[in-house]
Design an enzyme around this catalytic site. Structure first.
Site, mmCIF file in Angstrom:
data_model
loop_
_atom_site.group_PDB
_atom_site.id
_atom_site.type_symbol
_atom_site.label_atom_id
_atom_site.label_comp_id
_atom_site.label_asym_id
_atom_site.label_seq_id
_atom_site.Cartn_x
_atom_site.Cartn_y
_atom_site.Cartn_z
ATOM 1 N N ASP A 99 3.432 27.094 -20.995
ATOM 2 C CA ASP A 99 3.034 25.566 -19.776
ATOM 3 C C ASP A 99 4.691 25.416 -19.798
ATOM 4 O OD1 ASP A 99 2.573 23.294 -18.912
ATOM 5 O OD2 ASP A 99 -0.073 24.140 -18.952
ATOM 6 N N HIS A 101 4.471 21.760 -18.055
ATOM 7 C CA HIS A 101 4.387 20.332 -17.862
ATOM 8 C C HIS A 101 4.452 19.698 -19.573
ATOM 9 C CE1 HIS A 101 2.037 22.881 -14.581
ATOM 10 N NE2 HIS A 101 2.273 22.056 -14.203
ATOM 11 N N SER A 152 -3.927 27.837 -19.818
ATOM 12 C CA SER A 152 -3.609 26.829 -21.444
ATOM 13 C C SER A 152 -4.557 26.688 -22.054
ATOM 14 C CB SER A 152 -2.689 25.882 -21.211
ATOM 15 O OG SER A 152 -1.141 26.325 -20.896
HETATM 16 CO CO1 B1M Z 1 2.295 21.716 -11.862
HETATM 17 N N1 B1M Z 1 0.224 22.218 -11.960
HETATM 18 N N2 B1M Z 1 2.746 23.859 -11.888
HETATM 19 N N3 B1M Z 1 4.105 21.836 -11.794
HETATM 20 N N4 B1M Z 1 1.653 19.914 -12.036
HETATM 21 C C1 B1M Z 1 -0.603 21.516 -12.130
HETATM 22 C C2 B1M Z 1 -0.943 21.207 -13.619
HETATM 23 C C3 B1M Z 1 -1.683 21.554 -10.925
HETATM 24 C C4 B1M Z 1 -2.765 21.148 -11.099
HETATM 25 C C5 B1M Z 1 -1.631 21.301 -9.602
HETATM 26 C C6 B1M Z 1 -2.100 21.465 -8.730
HETATM 27 O O1 B1M Z 1 -2.499 22.701 -8.458
HETATM 28 N N5 B1M Z 1 -3.318 20.913 -8.097
HETATM 29 C C7 B1M Z 1 -1.910 23.061 -11.088
HETATM 30 C C8 B1M Z 1 -2.557 23.918 -12.002
HETATM 31 C C9 B1M Z 1 -3.447 25.271 -11.357
HETATM 32 C C10 B1M Z 1 -4.193 25.462 -12.735
HETATM 33 O O2 B1M Z 1 -3.696 25.879 -13.690
HETATM 34 N N6 B1M Z 1 -5.757 26.026 -12.283
HETATM 35 C C11 B1M Z 1 -0.090 23.443 -11.437
HETATM 36 C C12 B1M Z 1 0.374 24.528 -10.665
HETATM 37 C C13 B1M Z 1 -0.360 25.286 -10.103
HETATM 38 C C14 B1M Z 1 1.784 24.618 -11.475
HETATM 39 C C15 B1M Z 1 2.949 25.708 -11.232
HETATM 40 C C16 B1M Z 1 1.890 27.019 -11.745
HETATM 41 C C17 B1M Z 1 4.021 26.506 -9.715
HETATM 42 C C18 B1M Z 1 4.183 26.988 -9.161
HETATM 43 O O3 B1M Z 1 5.242 27.383 -10.102
HETATM 44 N N7 B1M Z 1 3.309 28.436 -8.644
HETATM 45 C C19 B1M Z 1 3.796 25.815 -12.217
HETATM 46 C C20 B1M Z 1 3.926 26.232 -13.448
HETATM 47 C C21 B1M Z 1 5.314 26.694 -14.681
HETATM 48 C C22 B1M Z 1 4.746 26.997 -16.179
HETATM 49 O O4 B1M Z 1 3.742 25.689 -16.622
HETATM 50 N N8 B1M Z 1 4.816 28.111 -16.249
HETATM 51 C C23 B1M Z 1 4.145 24.137 -12.019
HETATM 52 C C24 B1M Z 1 5.081 23.634 -12.090
HETATM 53 C C25 B1M Z 1 5.465 22.137 -12.450
HETATM 54 C C26 B1M Z 1 6.232 21.021 -12.269
HETATM 55 C C27 B1M Z 1 7.465 21.804 -12.771
HETATM 56 C C28 B1M Z 1 6.942 21.337 -10.119
HETATM 57 C C29 B1M Z 1 6.023 19.835 -12.558
HETATM 58 C C30 B1M Z 1 6.343 19.661 -13.802
HETATM 59 C C31 B1M Z 1 6.697 19.078 -14.039
HETATM 60 C C32 B1M Z 1 7.236 18.347 -15.702
HETATM 61 O O5 B1M Z 1 6.471 18.508 -16.667
HETATM 62 N N9 B1M Z 1 8.303 18.480 -16.680
HETATM 63 C C33 B1M Z 1 4.602 19.546 -12.312
HETATM 64 C C34 B1M Z 1 4.048 18.768 -12.463
HETATM 65 C C35 B1M Z 1 4.473 18.032 -12.197
HETATM 66 C C36 B1M Z 1 2.749 18.742 -11.545
HETATM 67 C C37 B1M Z 1 0.760 18.211 -11.450
HETATM 68 C C38 B1M Z 1 1.450 17.501 -9.926
HETATM 69 C C39 B1M Z 1 1.696 16.632 -12.537
HETATM 70 C C40 B1M Z 1 1.213 16.195 -13.497
HETATM 71 C C41 B1M Z 1 2.126 15.632 -14.423
HETATM 72 O O6 B1M Z 1 2.670 15.312 -14.815
HETATM 73 N N10 B1M Z 1 0.302 14.021 -14.538
HETATM 74 C C42 B1M Z 1 -0.225 18.381 -11.734
HETATM 75 C C43 B1M Z 1 -1.943 18.341 -10.742
HETATM 76 C C44 B1M Z 1 -2.469 17.434 -11.905
HETATM 77 O O7 B1M Z 1 -2.294 17.131 -12.911
HETATM 78 N N11 B1M Z 1 -3.668 17.459 -11.265
HETATM 79 C C45 B1M Z 1 0.078 19.794 -11.650
HETATM 80 C C46 B1M Z 1 1.457 12.678 -15.268
HETATM 81 C C47 B1M Z 1 0.578 13.130 -16.404
HETATM 82 C C48 B1M Z 1 0.983 11.855 -17.415
HETATM 83 O O8 B1M Z 1 -0.683 13.404 -17.119
HETATM 84 O O9 B1M Z 1 0.422 15.772 -17.922
HETATM 85 O O10 B1M Z 1 -1.735 15.818 -17.335
HETATM 86 P P1 B1M Z 1 -0.886 14.719 -17.539
HETATM 87 O O11 B1M Z 1 -1.430 13.850 -19.631
HETATM 88 C C49 B1M Z 1 -1.923 12.925 -19.151
HETATM 89 C C50 B1M Z 1 -3.326 13.677 -19.858
HETATM 90 O O12 B1M Z 1 -4.003 14.704 -19.524
HETATM 91 C C51 B1M Z 1 -3.001 13.493 -21.386
HETATM 92 O O13 B1M Z 1 -2.121 11.960 -21.694
HETATM 93 C C52 B1M Z 1 -2.216 11.765 -20.449
HETATM 94 C C53 B1M Z 1 -1.803 10.472 -20.350
HETATM 95 O O14 B1M Z 1 -2.560 10.193 -20.162
HETATM 96 N N12 B1M Z 1 -3.141 14.136 -21.770
HETATM 97 C C54 B1M Z 1 -2.977 14.434 -23.877
HETATM 98 C C55 B1M Z 1 -1.387 15.363 -22.177
HETATM 99 N N13 B1M Z 1 -1.404 15.814 -23.247
HETATM 100 C C56 B1M Z 1 -2.143 15.316 -23.968
HETATM 101 C C57 B1M Z 1 -2.211 16.085 -25.574
HETATM 102 C C58 B1M Z 1 -2.702 15.190 -25.979
HETATM 103 C C59 B1M Z 1 -3.269 13.651 -25.460
HETATM 104 C C60 B1M Z 1 -3.374 13.336 -24.118
HETATM 105 O O15 B1M Z 1 -2.912 15.048 -27.799
HETATM 106 C C61 B1M Z 1 -2.349 16.130 -28.410
#
Ligand code: B1M
Length: 215
Positions: A99, A101, A152
């Site tokens: 992963d 992200h 993940s």
């Molecule tokens: Co990706 N991506 N992405 N992506 N991406 C998602 C996660 C997705 C939900 C988008 C969608 O389809 N709507 C989807 C996953 C679907 C699934 O698994 N069912 C997805 C996909 C499919 C993919 C790829 C597979 C796409 C592809 O290649 N075809 C690929 C994966 C590659 C891989 O990982 N092997 C991919 C790639 C990417 C980018 C590189 C373009 C980019 C990431 C850049 C980066 O992180 N450096 C990206 C992004 C930006 C997203 C979305 C749009 C936004 C994520 C984000 O940064 N959110 C995302 C959509 C979504 O999440 N709904 C998506 C903002 C961030 C602050 O939130 O990380 O949730 P989040 O963290 C929160 C909480 O979750 C929590 O606290 C944070 C603050 O409140 N939290 C924790 C998180 N970790 C924590 C740990 C803790 C405590 C709290 O303690 C240990």
């Protein structure tokens, strides 16, 4: 956009970095840096996720949005309030194997660091072996695993199964958009031999969990 809030949100959606810092500085006159992240920028990322999920946004543009988000956080971070004093404890933080992200994980790092913890942030795509090694080297009080893909959530559970096999008993926090509280508190809890594992909904949840571990 009429307001600075809308303008910043749009910048995240559009991945528009030109003049970003000026807008952030303007927003800082009326908002705390953390409020800018939580109440404005994360709203923009939510829209990006929705557009991408609906097939209305291509991956390279998602990447631009993510980079804009990272640059905004880097600009705001030095302006955040920090708790001074002795280190309260250590956590090893990582995005799990497979992963990439890391925006959420890095926010957790900032919040914990600013609140007196030492964070060993291993980065993305980390195998369990690296996480456990770092936990031992740094005498961590807890391990934090992040991951956004559905895949993940399975890796996290498998990691806990392996930790159970190795008789590791460190508290583990799991966070990331694909997790649910029920999955962590039921499946993951069982996988860890009913060991200490907790769900962190957001970065502040992570902080309060860490506070509980060290007190
Ligand atoms: Co990706 N991506 N992405 N992506 N991406 C998602 C996660 C997705 C939900 C988008 C969608 O389809 N709507 C989807 C996953 C679907 C699934 O698994 N069912 C997805 C996909 C499919 C993919 C790829 C597979 C796409 C592809 O290649 N075809 C690929 C994966 C590659 C891989 O990982 N092997 C991919 C790639 C990417 C980018 C590189 C373009 C980019 C990431 C850049 C980066 O992180 N450096 C990206 C992004 C930006 C997203 C979305 C749009 C936004 C994520 C984000 O940064 N959110 C995302 C959509 C979504 O999440 N709904 C998506 C903002 C961030 C602050 O939130 O990380 O949730 P989040 O963290 C929160 C909480 O979750 C929590 O606290 C944070 C603050 O409140 N939290 C924790 C998180 N970790 C924590 C740990 C803790 C405590 C709290 O303690 C240990």
């Amino acid at each position: 956009p009429d307001t600075i809030e809308e303008c910043l949100k749009l910048r995240i959606v559009d991945g528009d970095k030109q003049g970003l810092e000026d807008d952030l500085a303007e927003a800082m006159r009326t908002h705390a840096p953390l409020a800018i992240i939580n109440e404005i920028l994360l709203d923009g990322m939510k829209v990006v996720g929705e557009l991408f999920g609906a097939g209305k946004m291509q991956l390279p543009f998602v990447l631009q949005s993510a980079e804009t988000m990272k640059r905004a956080v880097a600009f705001l971070e030095p302006h955040m309030e920090k708790v001074e004093g002795q280190e309260k404890g250590t956590i090893v933080l990582a995005t799990v194997k497979g992963d990439v992200h890391d925006i959420g994980k890095n926010l957790v790092d900032i919040i914990l660091t600013n609140n007196g913890y030492r964070v060993v942030n291993l980065g993305i795509k980390q195998p369990l072996s690296a996480i456990l090694e770092a936990a031992e080297t740094h005498k961590a009080n807890a391990i934090g695993m992040s991951g956004l893909l559905v895949k993940s959530t399975v890796i996290m559970r498998e990691n806990l199964e392996e930790m159970q096999r190795q008789q590791v008993r460190l508290p583990v926090f799991l966070g990331g958009a694909a997790l649910t509280r029920a999955y962590v508190e039921d499946d993951c809890f069982k996988a860890y031999g009913e060991g200490p594992v907790a769900y962190a909904r957001d970065a502040f949840d992570g902080l309060s969990l860490m506070d509980k571990v060290v007190t």
